[in-house]
Scaffold this motif. Sequence first.
Motif, mmCIF file in Angstrom:
data_model
loop_
_atom_site.group_PDB
_atom_site.id
_atom_site.type_symbol
_atom_site.label_atom_id
_atom_site.label_comp_id
_atom_site.label_asym_id
_atom_site.label_seq_id
_atom_site.Cartn_x
_atom_site.Cartn_y
_atom_site.Cartn_z
ATOM 1 N N PRO A 1 0.755 -1.244 -0.052
ATOM 2 C CA PRO A 1 -0.226 0.036 -0.129
ATOM 3 C C PRO A 1 0.893 1.245 0.119
ATOM 4 N N ASP A 2 1.850 1.288 -0.605
ATOM 5 C CA ASP A 2 2.598 2.525 -0.912
ATOM 6 C C ASP A 2 1.648 3.720 -1.426
ATOM 7 N N THR A 3 1.912 4.918 -0.582
ATOM 8 C CA THR A 3 1.005 5.880 -1.280
ATOM 9 C C THR A 3 1.010 6.564 -2.401
ATOM 10 N N HIS A 4 2.049 6.578 -2.956
ATOM 11 C CA HIS A 4 2.381 7.092 -4.592
ATOM 12 C C HIS A 4 1.924 6.030 -5.438
ATOM 13 N N ASN A 5 2.087 4.716 -5.167
ATOM 14 C CA ASN A 5 1.587 3.764 -5.961
ATOM 15 C C ASN A 5 0.132 3.633 -5.986
ATOM 16 N N GLU A 6 -0.345 3.976 -4.698
ATOM 17 C CA GLU A 6 -1.857 3.830 -4.619
ATOM 18 C C GLU A 6 -2.446 4.887 -5.537
ATOM 19 N N ALA A 7 -1.839 5.875 -5.571
ATOM 20 C CA ALA A 7 -2.786 7.196 -6.467
ATOM 21 C C ALA A 7 -2.220 6.864 -7.998
ATOM 22 N N ILE A 8 -1.367 6.151 -8.409
ATOM 23 C CA ILE A 8 -1.152 5.748 -9.672
ATOM 24 C C ILE A 8 -2.027 4.725 -10.039
ATOM 25 N N VAL A 9 -2.299 3.639 -9.488
ATOM 26 C CA VAL A 9 -3.100 2.646 -9.525
ATOM 27 C C VAL A 9 -4.601 2.998 -9.580
ATOM 28 N N GLU A 10 -5.134 3.875 -8.369
ATOM 29 C CA GLU A 10 -6.312 4.467 -8.627
ATOM 30 C C GLU A 10 -6.518 5.183 -10.006
ATOM 31 N N THR A 11 -5.682 5.930 -10.202
ATOM 32 C CA THR A 11 -5.811 6.780 -11.746
ATOM 33 C C THR A 11 -6.140 5.812 -12.821
ATOM 34 N N ILE A 12 -5.296 4.822 -12.823
ATOM 35 C CA ILE A 12 -5.124 3.949 -14.111
ATOM 36 C C ILE A 12 -6.576 3.049 -14.132
ATOM 37 N N ILE A 13 -7.063 2.604 -13.040
ATOM 38 C CA ILE A 13 -8.565 1.822 -12.743
ATOM 39 C C ILE A 13 -9.450 2.740 -13.283
ATOM 40 N N LEU A 14 -9.481 3.987 -12.557
ATOM 41 C CA LEU A 14 -10.605 5.036 -12.635
ATOM 42 C C LEU A 14 -10.692 5.439 -14.339
#
Length: 793
Positions: free
Chosen positions: A710-723
């Motif tokens: 759950p790294d914060t920066h990677n969470e932002a990237i993953v959430e953006t890609i899925i959205l």
Amino acid sequence: MRHWNAISGGVIAFACVFVVWVASLLGGLAPIDQAIRTWRFQATDRAPSGETLFVDIDSKSLTNVGVWPWPRQVHAAILDRLMSLGAAEVVFDIDFSSASTPQGDLALEQALQRAGGYAFLAAFQQTTSAGEIVLNGPLPRFAAQANSVLVNVDGDGTSLLQSVPTGLPELGIPSVAQALVPAAPASGPTLMMDFGIDLERIARISASEVLSGTPDPALFANKQVIVGASAIELRDFFQVPRFGVIPGPLVQLEATETLKAGRLLTDLGSLPALLLSLLAAGAFVQARRRQTPLGVLAAAGAGFIVLVEILAWLALREKGAVLATALFQFSIGLLVLSGLLNERALRWREFLRQQGRLAYLATHDLSSGAISRQALVDALDSELTSGKPASVVLVHLGRLDAAIASLGHDVGEQAAAHVAQRLEQHLAIKPARIGSDLFAWSRPDALNPEQLTALCRWIASALDQPYLIDGHVIILDTRYGATAVSNGDYSAAELLRQSDVALGEARIQNAKALAFSADQSERITQRRLKDIALRQALERDEFYLLFQPQIDLATNRLVGVEALVRWKNAELGAISPADFIPLAEETGLIVRLGDWIMHEACRQVALWSWDGRLSINVSSVQFQLGDVIASLTSALSKSGFPARRLDLEITESLFIKDDPSILGALETIRRMGVSIALDDFGTGYSSLSYLTRLPIDKLKIDQAFVRPLPDTHNEAIVETIILMAKRLGKTVVAEGVETAHQRDYLAALGCEIGQGYLFGRPSSPEVLGLEPSSHEVAAAPATPAGPAASAES
């Protein structure tokens, strides 16, 4: 051409005319003259007399009667009908030389008698197989009632027909034209036809209309009628100027109309053109002696050609004179061409001189006098291909760049020239200049590392001495890299590369000279061995497939597998895909390997009692060098695997060159029912720029973004890609899922499918439990993934 020698120029000019004249005598210009003559006939278009008529035995007439030859009663009926319609004379271009049925012959005889001598029957000469010329005429009983007319044409029927015989005066048989126009003056043994008279304006009536009694009598009143065949089945056709292929009766009508128009043509042949050509040759010689530009002469020649053609057309229209002018046209063309070739010869000599200069520059460095890199490579390759040993030394001129920067480029180039001179003096061969501060040379022997190092130090003792140039003292610091080969296994380019590697090591180690080391050679050898083994791996069945599960994150069901290729070689052992896949792409073997993977994966999965999806990776090189569509079609057809259950995984590197053909191939694949998945999404070059316009169904989030969760920066990237994928209607697959927390987090974001060690490593179908009744795969316990595990998912 600067000068035109009077004697040689005159010989060439008149030789040109002679060559064209000989070509004309041999018939080489005949097609051109015929084409020109056709144009002249078209330009002298004349209407026919209106006094002749063609009764056409066409295909419709043959069909109505039903048989051929027709019963003589049919011909008798046609003759009676034409006479009753008011025809002045009737010519039958039909063979009546043999007997028919008694009733038919009697009917025709009586019809001829009723015609009262106004009917004419065909006679023709033929050559027997023994070479004897015989005359075929109508039966005596028919000849007693009607005169015979000759229907032969000149020539053998294989070339363009331009004239017909005027008859057989010794037998009292006139041609059709002379019989119908008896008052016309004699034209000699043959009659040249004027095809300026438009045959298409001669009235043409189908014989079936005459037999049916429907034609207008006004069409036939006082007309001279020729009855003959135009049906393709009867094959009575000739090729003529202007009109192409026409039936025999129209040939006779053209001859008749020629006499009626008083157009007795005279064929003057090519003699006038020959005389004009000789005059043109003389004028050309004089003009070239006066150095008249060739362009002016070409324009004048074109003008004379046009003038001669106009005069030839006027001669045909006004005097009925037919001229062959192709000889003059080709003579003018050849005269201009001879002048052009003479100019080109002078330019060619100048070109050869310049090429010699360029050849020198291509093999030498102009500034230093050394040979070029390519010259060294060519000479060295020639030695190596014959298996001879060789040693190559590369020397770097340290401080030369500093000298150029402080004293100027000219001084630096002079220093390089002095280096080349010293090398040539010590080596007794010309060195090669590889770069601005690099020289190289080769020896025809394989020195060991100690010998190579000693050679370099000996040369350094000479090259490191000061250079006095334009009052400046320049001191260079040379450094050397060397290599040797004893059996010619390597190319010159490879030896230079090895020398460069050794030179780089010398710089790193601050050594004066180093030879290419054994461990470096071993690394290169291992790569070559892998390359050779890779080329044989398919034939030896050394490749096999493993499958990694893909799980529906909402239901924890196995919904797909990704086919992954592995290689195990008997000598080299298990080789990582990270090693052999790039090698296969570099050598082009990925095309054959990719084809095997596609066929084998479809074959295996088609045998399972399972309805999930199959994912197959396709390299960008396969699209560039192979035929992915053909491979895919073959794999699906042979295995029976449904296209709707197949995903092809591609990477963003496929779109770097923006090749329209690749987009077209992907569209074709989707029309087949196959889905396209974009693998390793987020690590490429321009994901967002083409994501909306490319035929992509799925996005696979690269494991580099998933594993750190759950790294914060990677969470932002993953959430953006899925959205973003959801907004674009794409299915999302997350790679590298290794913990239950990652699974639950991705599922909460709406990611549909997960893939990673949490669900299973790449394994055989048996290990994954892919049995007919087993479609569930329990999640593996969350365990940290070490470096080795990361490399395999």
